[in-house]
Design an enzyme around this catalytic site. Structure first.
Site, PDB file in Angstrom:
ATOM      1  N   HIS A 253       8.549   6.894   1.742  1.00 37.77           N
ATOM      2  CA  HIS A 253       8.637   6.505   0.334  1.00 37.77           C
ATOM      3  C   HIS A 253       9.709   5.449   0.204  1.00 37.77           C
ATOM      4  CE1 HIS A 253       9.082   6.789  -4.042  1.00 37.77           C
ATOM      5  NE2 HIS A 253       7.870   7.292  -4.018  1.00 37.77           N
ATOM      6  N   GLU A 308       1.600  12.491  -1.880  1.00 41.52           N
ATOM      7  CA  GLU A 308       0.172  12.388  -1.590  1.00 41.52           C
ATOM      8  C   GLU A 308      -0.335  13.383  -0.546  1.00 41.52           C
ATOM      9  OE1 GLU A 308      -0.833  10.928  -3.871  1.00 41.52           O
ATOM     10  OE2 GLU A 308      -0.684   8.753  -3.921  1.00 41.52           O
TER      11      GLU A 308
HETATM   12  N1  ACO Z   1       4.010   5.969   8.898  1.00 44.59           N
HETATM   13  C1  ACO Z   1       4.526   5.224   9.906  1.00 44.59           C
HETATM   14  N2  ACO Z   1       5.548   4.395   9.747  1.00 44.59           N
HETATM   15  C2  ACO Z   1       6.100   4.315   8.529  1.00 44.59           C
HETATM   16  C3  ACO Z   1       5.633   5.064   7.437  1.00 44.59           C
HETATM   17  C4  ACO Z   1       4.545   5.917   7.669  1.00 44.59           C
HETATM   18  N3  ACO Z   1       4.022   6.667   6.677  1.00 44.59           N
HETATM   19  N4  ACO Z   1       6.363   4.774   6.345  1.00 44.59           N
HETATM   20  C5  ACO Z   1       7.266   3.857   6.730  1.00 44.59           C
HETATM   21  N5  ACO Z   1       7.100   3.578   8.042  1.00 44.59           N
HETATM   22  C6  ACO Z   1       7.888   2.669   8.848  1.00 44.59           C
HETATM   23  C7  ACO Z   1       7.756   1.236   8.402  1.00 44.59           C
HETATM   24  O1  ACO Z   1       6.672   0.605   9.047  1.00 44.59           O
HETATM   25  C8  ACO Z   1       9.081   0.691   8.834  1.00 44.59           C
HETATM   26  O2  ACO Z   1       9.069   0.502  10.222  1.00 44.59           O
HETATM   27  P1  ACO Z   1       9.574  -0.879  10.866  1.00 44.59           P
HETATM   28  O3  ACO Z   1      10.980  -1.025  10.381  1.00 44.59           O
HETATM   29  O4  ACO Z   1       9.446  -0.632  12.325  1.00 44.59           O
HETATM   30  O5  ACO Z   1       8.649  -1.922  10.327  1.00 44.59           O
HETATM   31  C9  ACO Z   1      10.038   1.840   8.586  1.00 44.59           C
HETATM   32  O6  ACO Z   1       9.242   3.005   8.685  1.00 44.59           O
HETATM   33  C10 ACO Z   1      10.744   1.825   7.286  1.00 44.59           C
HETATM   34  O7  ACO Z   1       9.815   1.829   6.245  1.00 44.59           O
HETATM   35  P2  ACO Z   1      10.292   1.920   4.741  1.00 44.59           P
HETATM   36  O8  ACO Z   1      11.144   0.728   4.443  1.00 44.59           O
HETATM   37  O9  ACO Z   1      10.890   3.247   4.478  1.00 44.59           O
HETATM   38  O10 ACO Z   1       8.915   1.848   3.988  1.00 44.59           O
HETATM   39  P3  ACO Z   1       8.560   1.025   2.673  1.00 44.59           P
HETATM   40  O11 ACO Z   1       9.514   1.336   1.594  1.00 44.59           O
HETATM   41  O12 ACO Z   1       8.387  -0.408   2.991  1.00 44.59           O
HETATM   42  O13 ACO Z   1       7.125   1.628   2.333  1.00 44.59           O
HETATM   43  C11 ACO Z   1       5.533   3.279   1.848  1.00 44.59           C
HETATM   44  C12 ACO Z   1       6.976   2.823   1.596  1.00 44.59           C
HETATM   45  C13 ACO Z   1       4.568   2.146   1.475  1.00 44.59           C
HETATM   46  C14 ACO Z   1       5.266   4.483   0.959  1.00 44.59           C
HETATM   47  C15 ACO Z   1       5.382   3.658   3.329  1.00 44.59           C
HETATM   48  O14 ACO Z   1       6.248   4.732   3.637  1.00 44.59           O
HETATM   49  C16 ACO Z   1       3.944   4.002   3.722  1.00 44.59           C
HETATM   50  O15 ACO Z   1       3.177   3.102   4.013  1.00 44.59           O
HETATM   51  N6  ACO Z   1       3.571   5.308   3.694  1.00 44.59           N
HETATM   52  C17 ACO Z   1       2.203   5.676   4.035  1.00 44.59           C
HETATM   53  C18 ACO Z   1       1.288   5.501   2.811  1.00 44.59           C
HETATM   54  C19 ACO Z   1       1.561   6.530   1.745  1.00 44.59           C
HETATM   55  O16 ACO Z   1       1.731   7.712   2.013  1.00 44.59           O
HETATM   56  N7  ACO Z   1       1.561   6.028   0.491  1.00 44.59           N
HETATM   57  C20 ACO Z   1       1.825   6.885  -0.688  1.00 44.59           C
HETATM   58  C21 ACO Z   1       3.198   6.604  -1.225  1.00 44.59           C
HETATM   59  S1  ACO Z   1       3.645   7.730  -2.505  1.00 44.59           S
HETATM   60  C22 ACO Z   1       2.977   7.087  -3.892  1.00 44.59           C
HETATM   61  O17 ACO Z   1       2.621   5.974  -4.014  1.00 44.59           O
HETATM   62  C23 ACO Z   1       2.794   8.056  -5.011  1.00 44.59           C
END
Ligand code: ACO
Length: 365
Positions: A253, A308
């Protein structure tokens, strides 16, 4: 901008404050959500969908916001929305539920009476109709006397549900109605800041919600659980997914660095439906494996379970088809979009950030 700093685009505007709001506070370090002065924990189990509409719209929507009045008038709005959408049903038959919902919401006239209720009603009635049309059925007409959550569930599933199901859906809806400046709400505020009108702001927000990184996640959560198979496969499957560069749906998140408080609320509701409802035990095993792998592979960032993951289990246990999960989220969040759109218009200025040009410059002139 100095070149050694991440650009706003690369950082996804993380940490940028783009609006002041009285609607909700998301404390990502403590895992707390507050809506209009009430914590999520205080609202859940005590108050329903119509009550929270009244709270969120107070001071923004000029109408009677008493719970009973909202319940009565939202029922009337569902009936009006159904009649207004009826001519679009033939075109919607060939569309996915979310594409049909886009069509339905975009069709709301700019000057519709009771616009705010009309939009809330259109999302619920339109989603239910889209789901029925998709399977070759006929949309079920709304029941103006029913509570909104119960009527939405009946119209979507086409059946009378066990007594515990409507309150379970209502708890989810209440948990998902408002959540700070998430991507869809920000979209609504950008559009509202241009004075484009409420149907335009809500249509745009709906489009932003549909992406898998936002409201499109719960359907893929179930796809992931199906694909993993027995729990002993989880670690290998999840590692392979990360090797491919995939994201694990239902985890991570932008704001929460601890567990999303909505996730626990929804998980508790799944547990009340029946001891094994929604594959709960299995999902817990997958969740534990995913959290361990994310901690190992992304050590710099605390990636936790988000709303989710257990939402997917809940909606599945309620008999809602997975194609409709994002639309159910929209049926809740539309209330927050509307409040934010009004709040944005009051704050008066158009949202218009700058971009930093990094392309080639003309050689001469
Ligand atoms: N699976 C694998 N890797 C992840 C995930 C995940 N679910 N979430 C974050 N990461 C990774 C990113 O790729 C990043 O890696 P990197 O630095 O090697 O590129 C690192 O973890 C840090 O990511 P964040 O900065 O914490 O993530 P960001 O804030 O950009 O994105 C998001 C948030 C879009 C929710 C992301 O966690 C994600 O894609 N989750 C999966 C989709 C999901 O569950 N969406 C629902 C969100 S809740 C809602 O909308 C109600």
């Amino acid at each position: 901008m100095p070149l050694d700093q991440p650009s706003p685009a690369a950082s996804g505007l993380e940490g940028v404050v783009a609006a002041e709001t009285v609607l909700s506070m998301v404390d990502g370090e403590a895992g707390i959500l507050v809506m209009r002065g009430h914590s999520l924990a205080e609202i859940v189990g005590r108050h329903g969908f119509e009550w929270l509409i009244g709270e969120l719209w107070r001071g923004f929507v000029d109408r009677d916001l008493d719970e009973a009045a909202l319940s009565r008038d939202l029922g009337t709005a569902r009936v009006a929305a159904f009649e207004a959408l009826r001519p679009l049903f033939p075109a919607a038959r060939a569309l996915s539920p979310m594409a049909a919902l886009r069509l339905f919401v975009a069709s709301v006239p700019d000057e519709a009476p009771e616009m705010e209720l009309r939009l809330v009603a259109t999302v619920a009635v339109g989603l239910a109709a889209a789901v029925r049309l998709r399977v070759g059925g006929e949309p079920l007409a709304p029941d103006r006397t029913a509570a909104h959550a119960a009527d939405l569930l009946r119209m979507v599933t086409g059946a009378s549900a066990p007594a515990a199901h409507a309150p379970a859906l209502e708890t989810y809806l209440v948990s998902a109605m408002e959540h700070g400046l998430n991507a869809s709400t920000f979209t609504a505020r950008v559009v509202a800041s241009t004075r484009a009108g409420l149907p335009a702001a809500v249509t745009a927000a709906l489009c932003a919600l549909t992406g898998p990184l936002h409201g499109g996640a719960p359907g893929p959560v179930l796809d992931m659980l199906d694909a993993i198979g027995p729990p002993e496969n989880a670690e290998r499957w999840l590692d392979a997914a990360l090797d491919r560069g995939d994201r694990l749906m239902g985890f991570g998140h932008r704001v929460y660095r601890v567990r999303d408080p909505r996730s626990d609320v929804v998980k508790c509701v799944v547990a009340t439906l029946s001891p094994d409802a929604g594959r709960l035990r299995y999902a817990e095993a997958v969740e534990a494996a995913a959290l361990a792998i994310l901690a190992r592979r992304k050590p710099g960032r605390s990636l936790q379970t988000n709303l989710e993951f257990y939402t997917a289990l809940l909606l599945e246990a309620l008999g809602i088809p997975r194609e409709a999960f994002t639309g159910i989220f929209a049926a809740a969040r539309v209330v927050g979009w509307i409040a934010h759109a009004h709040e944005q218009v009051r704050s008066s200025r158009i949202i218009r950030p700058q971009s930093h040009y990094v392309g080639p410059v003309p050689v001469s002139g």
